[in-house]
Design a protein around this motif. Structure first.
Motif: not given
Length: 401
Positions: A9-12, A18-20, A195-206
């Motif tokens: 439950a702590a994970v969720l 939960r949304r993601t 999802s806000p957390v996915v939108r915050a993930v930036r592309p890699g740096k090669g």
């Protein structure tokens, strides 16, 4: 080891978890719906199991073996851009495939490339979600529970998907199942990338261009271990069917035995995630792999259906924990810019091992006693565990980039 105070439950309860997670599971349910729908649709439209098998082989082959390449696109361009582009291509190709299957006597020369292209574009929501868990749960103990929860939920999806198809084909043509699976993927992917957390993930740096490889060169042993798990799953599935037939039982008994193995895997995965391990991730992996090998050898000694049910439940008890540990070790080995690829390589290894296991079991089950087939598979898994133990993994250290 000790039981952690932090629960599942702590994970969720982690913000946005939960949304993601729910969005990713909605899309990943398509993995359990589309393949069976394609198989049933092609069989009904073409009247040939050969054509259906060939189309499915192309769909499954490109989906599985091109998964690391699709994951590389997610790492390089970010999940939002990459997943939306793949999602659009995947939905379009599935719609075209369903349309062709609604025509009278569709050509295999048209169905085959459409199926192969659709599999090649399948969005890698599973590996991406596991990479996102690293952002949601940076604490290693919480991440272990998140991975365990994710693994058990994914296994349940592969049970639920075919059941939904079974209900759907009673109400509509099998091609409707393809469109239903496409809708699941479309809705799940859009909800996931917004999802806000996915939108915050930036592309890699090669990382590859800078020579570090993102730590991917260190995935050999976790990939080998989970490939052995896949091999065990593929062999056990077919041998269970062969065992029930040799003892004069019907398919219902085989279904119950397969369910027992899945239940054992779910229990083992949840139990493994609930424990706070003092040992390093790399040290646990060979022990779990060895446990799987030993229980496979023991399964070959089962004299009847009930004892085999207990034995395969014990086999399943080691399946999910071993795969989860492989994912954890891959995550520790990879740089942040390569996490999706690392998870995709582990996922590909499981699927490739399962495919190989089914093929090997199919070739040997009619020539060797079932007990010998179980034992040989167990020995192969034990040998893999020994190879994985040869030198330390160096868990937790990342390759400089």
């Amino acid at each position: 080891m000790s039981v952690s105070r932090a629960s599942y439950a702590a994970v969720l309860r982690v913000p946005h978890a939960r949304r993601t997670f729910a969005a990713a599971l909605l899309g990943r349910l398509s993995y359990g719906v589309v393949p069976l729908s394609v198989m049933l649709s092609v069989t009904r439209a073409c009247g040939s199991y050969t054509v259906a098998g060939g189309v499915m082989a192309l769909f499954g082959g490109t989906a599985v073996f091109l998964s690391p390449a699709r994951a590389a696109l997610v790492d390089r361009h970010g999940p939002r851009r990459a997943l939306l582009a793949m999602n659009a291509a995947y939905l379009t190709l599935l719609a075209l495939l369903a349309l062709c299957l609604c025509l009278s006597r569709p050509s295999a020369l048209v169905l085959a490339p459409l199926a192969a292209a659709a599999g090649a574009c399948c969005p890698p929501l599973g590996p991406t979600m596991r990479a996102v868990w690293g952002h949601l749960a940076p604490d290693r103990g919480l991440l272990q529970r998140a991975y365990s929860l994710d693994g058990v939920a994914e296994e349940l999806l592969f049970v639920t998907g075919p059941l939904l198809v079974g209900v759907l084909v009673g109400l509509a043509p099998p091609a409707a199942g393809i469109l239903f699976g496409a809708a699941l993927m479309g809705g799940g992917t859009v909800a996931f990338v917004t999802s806000p957390v996915v939108r915050a993930v930036r592309p890699g740096k090669g990382t590859e261009r800078r020579g570090g490889g993102g730590g991917l060169r260190r995935l050999g042993r976790p990939v080998a271990a989970v490939a052995a798990v896949g091999l065990a799953i593929g062999v056990a599935d077919l041998l269970i069917v062969a065992f029930t037939e040799s003892h004069g039982h019907g398919g219902a008994h085989a279904a119950w035995l397969l369910a027992a193995m899945s239940a054992g895997s779910a229990v083992g995965g949840l139990a493994h995630g609930a424990v706070s391990w003092r040992s390093a991730t790399g040290a646990r992996l060979p022990l779990l792999t060895a446990g799987l090998g030993l229980t496979l050898c023991a399964a070959g000694l089962a004299p009847g259906i009930v004892t085999l049910g207990v034995a395969v439940a014990a086999v399943g008890f080691f399946v999910s924990p071993t795969i989860t540990t492989g994912y954890l070790l891959a995550d520790e080995s990879a740089a942040p810019e390569a996490r999706v690829r690392a998870g995709a390589w582990v996922n590909t290894a499981v699927n490739a091992g399962s495919t190989a296991g089914t093929a090997v079991a199919g070739a040997s089950a009619g020539r060797l006693p079932i007990a010998v087939c179980f034992a040989v598979t167990g020995v192969v898994v034990l040998m893999t565990a020994a190879a994985v133990t040869l030198r330390p993994f160096g868990a937790g250290r990342r390759v400089p980039v």
